[in-house]
Design an enzyme around this catalytic site. Structure first.
Site, mmCIF file in Angstrom:
data_model
loop_
_atom_site.group_PDB
_atom_site.id
_atom_site.type_symbol
_atom_site.label_atom_id
_atom_site.label_comp_id
_atom_site.label_asym_id
_atom_site.label_seq_id
_atom_site.Cartn_x
_atom_site.Cartn_y
_atom_site.Cartn_z
ATOM 1 N N PHE A 151 0.816 -1.225 0.000
ATOM 2 C CA PHE A 151 0.000 0.000 0.000
ATOM 3 C C PHE A 151 0.841 1.262 0.000
ATOM 4 O O PHE A 151 0.367 2.323 -0.396
ATOM 5 C CB PHE A 151 -0.945 0.012 1.221
ATOM 6 C CG PHE A 151 -0.284 0.482 2.498
ATOM 7 C CD1 PHE A 151 -0.165 1.840 2.784
ATOM 8 C CD2 PHE A 151 0.245 -0.425 3.412
ATOM 9 C CE1 PHE A 151 0.460 2.280 3.946
ATOM 10 C CE2 PHE A 151 0.871 0.005 4.568
ATOM 11 C CZ PHE A 151 0.978 1.357 4.832
ATOM 12 N N LYS A 175 -1.051 -7.226 -9.087
ATOM 13 C CA LYS A 175 -2.023 -7.294 -7.982
ATOM 14 C C LYS A 175 -1.581 -6.223 -6.987
ATOM 15 O O LYS A 175 -0.740 -6.465 -6.135
ATOM 16 C CB LYS A 175 -2.002 -8.691 -7.334
ATOM 17 C CG LYS A 175 -3.302 -9.123 -6.689
ATOM 18 C CD LYS A 175 -3.803 -8.205 -5.583
ATOM 19 C CE LYS A 175 -3.033 -8.353 -4.294
ATOM 20 N NZ LYS A 175 -3.403 -7.283 -3.323
ATOM 21 N N GLU A 178 -4.945 -3.656 -1.981
ATOM 22 C CA GLU A 178 -6.391 -3.403 -1.985
ATOM 23 C C GLU A 178 -6.731 -2.120 -1.231
ATOM 24 O O GLU A 178 -7.863 -1.629 -1.312
ATOM 25 C CB GLU A 178 -7.131 -4.605 -1.371
ATOM 26 C CG GLU A 178 -6.867 -4.869 0.112
ATOM 27 C CD GLU A 178 -5.558 -5.620 0.397
ATOM 28 O OE1 GLU A 178 -4.644 -5.588 -0.456
ATOM 29 O OE2 GLU A 178 -5.452 -6.209 1.483
ATOM 30 N N SER A 228 5.375 -6.925 3.408
ATOM 31 C CA SER A 228 5.921 -7.225 4.732
ATOM 32 C C SER A 228 6.684 -8.556 4.714
ATOM 33 O O SER A 228 6.448 -9.407 3.856
ATOM 34 C CB SER A 228 4.780 -7.273 5.746
ATOM 35 O OG SER A 228 3.859 -8.278 5.353
ATOM 36 N N CYS A 283 9.431 1.837 3.416
ATOM 37 C CA CYS A 283 10.343 0.731 3.744
ATOM 38 C C CYS A 283 11.761 1.234 3.947
ATOM 39 O O CYS A 283 12.597 0.536 4.488
ATOM 40 C CB CYS A 283 10.327 -0.313 2.636
ATOM 41 S SG CYS A 283 10.997 0.353 1.120
ATOM 42 N N GLU A 384 8.853 -4.266 13.122
ATOM 43 C CA GLU A 384 8.736 -3.149 12.184
ATOM 44 C C GLU A 384 7.452 -2.402 12.544
ATOM 45 O O GLU A 384 6.342 -2.923 12.360
ATOM 46 C CB GLU A 384 8.659 -3.653 10.744
ATOM 47 C CG GLU A 384 8.590 -2.510 9.756
ATOM 48 C CD GLU A 384 8.335 -2.942 8.310
ATOM 49 O OE1 GLU A 384 7.621 -3.931 8.096
ATOM 50 O OE2 GLU A 384 8.855 -2.273 7.409
#
Ligand code: NAD
Length: 499
Positions: A151, A175, A178, A228, A283, A384
């Site tokens: 995301f 993909k 969402e 992740s 990240c 994290e």
């Protein structure tokens, strides 16, 4: 009016059967539902993969120069629509618009790199390796490849992948996350407008079911994943078990080491920018500041001074420094580390829960926080957090600071701040991390270098974009050829040797 996002298959929005499930798209700044997104089952994933498989033979035969020309046209369209794309990202992710435009710009660098594919796909040629025999190497596309993206960079991370994959001659199924799916569909429309044939680029939305359908689909040759660490590990294991080529980039815990000789104002500016930009949902965000004695107290004071001035508000307001978090669940989870950190012995030097917010009440807000005197045993250090929380670890020496960083299970990015060139040289040599900055807090490599971490930050051995990206989406072929003056030496059952 709420929006409705559906799949992009064979060059157009999907018009198949009604979705079995849908997800909600939020505006994180208001907390309101902004729309719905269809979730793909294996049937829609199969339709997308079939469309990509059908498009592959003609796309692969399309000349390299024509494929690159589509990318050149796409580059112009993305540049023209940067503000629109940034608006879509800001509305669904929450990051401030200037930051969203920056993400589009960094994605564009990869598009520009892919425009050079005719050069990048050049093989080697050796004349006369044996008498009258030439040898050469070529790289060819794999077929249908998939990208599964997170995301936090809904435009840039897909653009790390598909420009290189499709310009190299593959067809692609994306993909996206969402949580913020609109940017990927807009990119698909711009690719179509740039002249990309139908079926070469497809988008399916959804969550685990869609991903599993991609991982088990026999037509998919390779999977690029960014997300992740637990999901990256799963994707790598499941994809490679299916015989696919997989690169799976995972989570991170990025340390910034500050030596006492550093310019502490520069270091504090860098730490605040790199930790709290995009509300820490990067990240490559700096989430741990490792201050070598005696820098700690002064550095923390300078960081606190700076974050007090940060304006937290809606991403579409030009004077906002930091937007909301992506969901209320994520905001609550991030905030929970402030309590657990204190319970485990850290000092809460700044509490983002009390930071003034300039935005609607229902937004997923959390201001910038600092946990000081954190130790590697604490969960706020181990996990994290992926939010606006800076942990400060105090170290007695460079050696102790380096040992902390090298013991981390993550190895995505890191930085050293110092005025000592020798110390910087030593650090870049000794640190066990994939991307290193020297007085640069977020050392995201340019598109012509490759991006990737070490240890639990990446599964697989190929980083994304740069020449490693080209390598990932192609396979090598070595040709040995004899045309002129074939020597008819008669039958010889011996292994061929050079003459
Ligand atoms: P995520 O792992 O939850 O989701 C990533 C993708 O995987 C999404 O498309 C999601 O739909 C899908 N997914 C989620 N759970 C799944 C499951 N159980 N099975 C199959 N698919 C699943 O990550 P996120 O929250 O979207 O993104 C944030 C994470 O991504 C952070 O950990 C961040 O560090 C990481 N990230 C890493 C990099 C990098 O380059 N290493 C870059 C950006 C983000």
């Amino acid at each position: 009016m709420t929006k409705h996002i559906t799949h992009w298959i064979n060059g157009k929005p999907w018009t198949g059967p009604a979705p079995a499930a849908q997800g909600r798209i939020y505006n994180p700044a208001s907390g309101q539902v902004a729309g719905t997104v269809d979730f793909a089952t294996s049937a829609e994933v199969d339709a997308a993969v079939k469309s990509a498989a059908a498009a592959f033979p003609a796309w692969r035969e399309t000349s390299l120069v024509r494929r690159a020309a589509v990318m050149f046209a796409f580059r112009e369209l993305v540049r023209e629509h940067t503000a629109e794309l940034a608006g879509l990202i800001c509305a669904e992710h929450g990051k401030v618009t200037s930051d969203a435009a920056g993400e589009v710009a960094r994605g564009l660098e990869v598009v520009e790199f892919a425009c050079g594919m005719p050069h990048l796909l050049k093989g080697g040629f050796s004349e006369n390796v044996s008498t009258g025999v030439d040898a050469y190497s070529i790289r060819q596309p794999l077929g249908v490849v998939a990208g599964i993206t997170p995301f936090n960079f809904p435009a840039m991370v897909p653009m790390w992948m598909f420009p290189i994959a499709i310009t190299a001659g593959n067809t692609f199924v994306l993909k996206p996350s969402e949580k913020d799916p609109s940017a990927s569909v807009r990119l698909a429309e711009l690719l179509a407008a740039a002249g990309l044939p139908d079926g070469v680029f497809n988008v399916v939305h959804g969550a685990r079911e869609a991903v599993d359908a991609l991982l088990t689909h026999q037509e998919i040759r390779a999977v690029s994943f960014v997300g992740s660490t637990p999901v990256a590990r799963h994707i790598y294991q499941a994809g490679t078990a299916q015989g696919k080529r997989v690169q799976a980039l995972g989570g991170a815990k990025n340390h910034m080491l500050v030596l006492p000789d550093a310019d502490l104002d520069l270091a504090a500016d860098a730490a605040v920018s790199a930790c709290f930009g995009s509300a820490g949902e990067r990240c490559m965000a700096i989430s741990v500041l490792v201050a070598v004695d005696p820098a700690g107290d002064e550095l923390v004071a300078k960081v606190k001074e700076r974050i007090a001035r940060l304006k937290v508000g809606s991403g579409d307001q030009p004077d906002s420094d930091m937007g909301p978090l992506v969901t209320s669940e994520h905001r609550d989870k991030v905030a929970s580390y402030l309590d657990s950190g204190v319970a485990e012995g850290a000092v809460l030097a700044a509490d983002g829960r009390t930071h003034q917010v300039h935005g609607p009440e229902g937004g997923f807000w959390l201001g910038p926080s600092v946990l000081d005197h954190v130790t590697p045993q604490m969960s706020c250090y181990q996990d994290e957090i992926f939010g606006p929380v800076l942990s400060v670890v105090r170290a007695a020496s460079y050696e102790q600071a380096l040992a902390v960083i090298n013991a981390s299970r993550y190895g995505n990015g890191t930085a050293i701040f110092t005025n000592d060139g020798g110390a910087a040289r030593r650090f870049t040599h000794e640190v066990e991390v994939g991307m290193v900055g020297v007085n640069v807090p977020i050392p995201v490599p340019m598109a012509f270098y490759s991006f990737g971490g070490w240890k639990s930050s990446l599964f697989g051995d190929t980083h994304v974009h740069g020449t490693e990206g080209v390598h990932f989406y192609t396979r090598g072929k070595a040709v040995t050829s004899r045309w002129l003056d074939p020597s008819h030496g008669g039958i010889n059952l011996g292994f061929p040797v050079n003459s």
